[in-house]
Design a protein around this motif. Structure first.
Motif, short mmCIF file in Angstrom:
data_model
loop_
_atom_site.label_atom_id
_atom_site.label_comp_id
_atom_site.label_asym_id
_atom_site.label_seq_id
_atom_site.Cartn_x
_atom_site.Cartn_y
_atom_site.Cartn_z
N GLN A 1 0.82 -1.21 0.00
CA GLN A 1 0.00 0.00 0.00
C GLN A 1 0.85 1.26 0.00
O GLN A 1 0.62 2.19 -0.79
CB GLN A 1 -0.93 -0.01 1.22
CG GLN A 1 -1.94 -1.15 1.20
CD GLN A 1 -2.69 -1.28 2.51
OE1 GLN A 1 -2.50 -0.50 3.44
NE2 GLN A 1 -3.55 -2.28 2.61
N ALA B 1 1.33 3.75 -3.23
CA ALA B 1 0.76 5.07 -2.99
C ALA B 1 1.81 6.15 -3.26
O ALA B 1 1.53 7.16 -3.92
CB ALA B 1 0.23 5.17 -1.57
N ALA C 1 1.26 10.97 0.75
CA ALA C 1 0.57 9.83 0.15
C ALA C 1 0.60 8.60 1.06
O ALA C 1 -0.35 7.80 1.08
CB ALA C 1 1.19 9.49 -1.20
N THR C 2 1.67 8.44 1.82
CA THR C 2 1.79 7.25 2.68
C THR C 2 1.27 7.48 4.10
O THR C 2 1.16 6.52 4.86
CB THR C 2 3.26 6.81 2.76
OG1 THR C 2 4.07 7.91 3.24
CG2 THR C 2 3.77 6.38 1.41
N TYR D 1 -1.71 5.26 5.42
CA TYR D 1 -1.38 3.85 5.64
C TYR D 1 -0.46 3.68 6.85
O TYR D 1 -0.59 2.71 7.59
CB TYR D 1 -0.72 3.29 4.37
CG TYR D 1 -1.56 3.55 3.14
CD1 TYR D 1 -2.67 2.77 2.86
CD2 TYR D 1 -1.28 4.62 2.29
CE1 TYR D 1 -3.46 3.02 1.76
CE2 TYR D 1 -2.07 4.88 1.18
CZ TYR D 1 -3.16 4.09 0.93
OH TYR D 1 -3.95 4.35 -0.16
N THR E 1 -11.22 0.39 8.61
CA THR E 1 -10.86 0.37 7.20
C THR E 1 -11.66 1.38 6.38
O THR E 1 -11.23 1.74 5.27
CB THR E 1 -11.07 -1.03 6.62
OG1 THR E 1 -12.43 -1.43 6.83
CG2 THR E 1 -10.13 -2.03 7.28
N LEU F 1 -9.69 4.51 5.74
CA LEU F 1 -8.54 4.18 4.88
C LEU F 1 -8.98 4.02 3.42
O LEU F 1 -8.30 4.49 2.50
CB LEU F 1 -7.88 2.89 5.37
CG LEU F 1 -6.62 2.47 4.61
CD1 LEU F 1 -5.49 3.45 4.86
CD2 LEU F 1 -6.19 1.06 5.00
N LEU F 2 -10.12 3.38 3.21
CA LEU F 2 -10.62 3.21 1.84
C LEU F 2 -11.01 4.56 1.24
O LEU F 2 -10.79 4.80 0.04
CB LEU F 2 -11.82 2.26 1.84
CG LEU F 2 -11.49 0.80 2.19
CD1 LEU F 2 -12.78 -0.02 2.25
CD2 LEU F 2 -10.53 0.20 1.17
N THR G 1 -7.84 6.27 0.25
CA THR G 1 -7.31 5.64 -0.95
C THR G 1 -8.08 6.10 -2.20
O THR G 1 -7.47 6.39 -3.24
CB THR G 1 -7.40 4.11 -0.83
OG1 THR G 1 -6.67 3.68 0.32
CG2 THR G 1 -6.83 3.43 -2.07
N ALA G 2 -9.40 6.18 -2.08
CA ALA G 2 -10.20 6.67 -3.20
C ALA G 2 -9.82 8.10 -3.56
O ALA G 2 -9.69 8.46 -4.74
CB ALA G 2 -11.69 6.59 -2.87
N LEU H 1 -6.89 9.53 -3.05
CA LEU H 1 -5.57 9.50 -3.67
C LEU H 1 -5.66 9.06 -5.13
O LEU H 1 -4.99 9.64 -6.01
CB LEU H 1 -4.65 8.55 -2.90
CG LEU H 1 -3.25 8.32 -3.47
CD1 LEU H 1 -2.46 9.61 -3.49
CD2 LEU H 1 -2.52 7.24 -2.68
N LEU H 2 -6.50 8.07 -5.42
CA LEU H 2 -6.64 7.60 -6.80
C LEU H 2 -7.27 8.67 -7.69
O LEU H 2 -6.85 8.86 -8.84
CB LEU H 2 -7.50 6.33 -6.82
CG LEU H 2 -6.86 5.08 -6.18
CD1 LEU H 2 -7.85 3.93 -6.17
CD2 LEU H 2 -5.59 4.69 -6.92
#
Length: 400
Positions: A42, A46, A95-96, A99, A178, A181-182, A185-186, A188-189
């Motif tokens: 991850q 990322a 970015a990290t 996580y 989570t 975190l999800l 992540t969304a 960041l994407l």
């Protein structure tokens, strides 16, 4: 990632693109699909996605003019290198961060400063010395290069120690689920993959993830997977711990997840829990009692007085308290209890719907039943020394 880049070079294709990152991620997941839940996968992807996305949009670098002198060009080169280093460190660190906070419950606010001091030495000294050492190895002249490389690594260690000694260099984060975190992540994407101004809508996902993570409730009672350790959140908002064995692994993990800077070996961790040979008693901030039963004699009183009983043996069937018995924590693993009015919500490391090919639910239930029918567990170490006045529930009910 290096393999994909080299293949792209041989095929005369663009090297550092989002397509390269995608292919590398798919190949890793093809051979090791379980890597998607690991922090190494991850955080690595990322950081790589964020760096390539930033470089694809261009860096704010100064360009020398045609008539610039050699000194001006050298100065601009140095400024550009510093800007690139700071920006790369900042982007990769941001970015990290989700996580690192999720898996390790910590953040490093001074990461940019550490990288700014260490990376020039790594790039200009450590790595070249390493390459020269490899080249000279067949001729037996590599020792001098390894020593020079070691000096650069010592500088990195010195920078790390100095930065961690600064005030506020170590940020602690309370454990969260989570869901945040999800969402992060969304976000960041969206920011990294989209090329239109719409990509900044991903910042809304990140902001929502931060809000949800900050609002995550903290557990009031924790029970270890082996039933030998438990923790109770008292009136001061901190956890009080007790364990009957010598292993403090659960205590260290609970302190980290609670963003608590106390050491697992601190003798004050047990303040708020009192014990005698038959068991221990802790008090929640609403005055209700939590009992840890070591001897059957304690059930009669604790079933009437305590709200929760953690036991290494089965409780009587007519017990009025919420009982966390041996059968339960052996089947479901570590448990976290959250107050819900007059009752408790129990979350487990292995909930009832947790069914995996390598840990089938039916097999776990059968093993738990067999273990529960075995001889009662006794503490591996003698009970804690009694205090001058060792109160039972009647004493703890009294006002402070």
């Amino acid at each position: 990632m290096i393999a994909i880049v080299l293949i792209a070079v041989m095929l005369d294709r663009p090297v550092l693109t989002l397509r390269s990152v995608t292919i590398a991620a798919l190949l890793v997941l093809l051979f090791a699909p379980e890597a998607v839940v690991h922090p190494s996968f991850q955080m690595s992807f990322a950081a790589t996605l964020a760096l390539i996305a930033v470089y694809a949009h261009g860096l704010p670098l100064a360009r020398p003019g045609k008539e610039s002198s050699l000194g001006a060009r050298a100065a601009l080169w140095g400024v550009n290198e510093i800007i690139s280093l700071v920006l790369a460190s900042l982007v990769a660190g941001l970015a990290t961060t989700p996580y690192a906070a999720f898996h390790f419950h910590r953040i490093a606010p001074y990461g940019v400063l550490a990288n700014l001091l260490a990376m020039p030495v790594v790039s200009a000294w450590v790595m070249p010395m390493g390459i020269l050492g490899v080249v000279a190895m067949p001729f037996g002249f590599d020792g001098i290069f390894w020593r020079q490389m070691g000096y650069g690594i010592e500088w990195m260690d010195a920078v790390a120690l100095w930065v961690t000694s600064l005030p506020g260099a170590f940020g602690r984060v309370t454990s969260f689920g989570t869901g945040p975190l999800l969402l992060a992540t969304a976000g960041l994407l969206v920011i990294g993959l989209l090329k239109t101004p719409l990509r900044w809508s991903g910042a809304a996902f990140v902001a929502l993830a931060i809000i949800l993570a900050a609002r995550t409730p903290v557990p009031d009672i924790l029970v270890a997977a082996d039933g030998r350790a438990f923790a109770v959140r008292g009136a001061d908002g901190r956890l009080a711990f007790h364990h009957t064995g010598s292993d403090t692994f659960a205590t260290r993990e609970w302190l980290s997840a609670d963003a608590d800077g106390r050491d697992a070996g601190d003798k004050g961790l047990g303040d708020g829990i009192v014990c005698d040979p038959t068991g221990c008693i802790g008090k929640l901030d609403d005055g209700r009692l939590v009992s840890y039963v070591l001897a059957p004699d304690a059930f009669e009183e604790d079933c009437r007085r305590a709200a929760v009983i953690v036991a290494t043996r089965d409780a009587p069937p007519d017990c009025d308290a919420t009982v966390i018995g041996r059968r339960r924590w052996r089947e479901q693993g570590a448990l976290a209890l959250y107050r819900n009015g007059s009752g408790f919500i129990v979350e487990s490391a292995r909930p009832p719907n947790f069914d995996r090919p390598w840990a089938p639910r039916a097999t776990r239930a059968a093993n738990a039943a067999a273990n529960a029918d075995a001889a009662p567990i006794s503490p591996t170490t003698p009970p804690p020394p009694q205090r001058d006045a060792t109160p039972r529930p009647d004493d703890l009910q009294a006002d402070d």
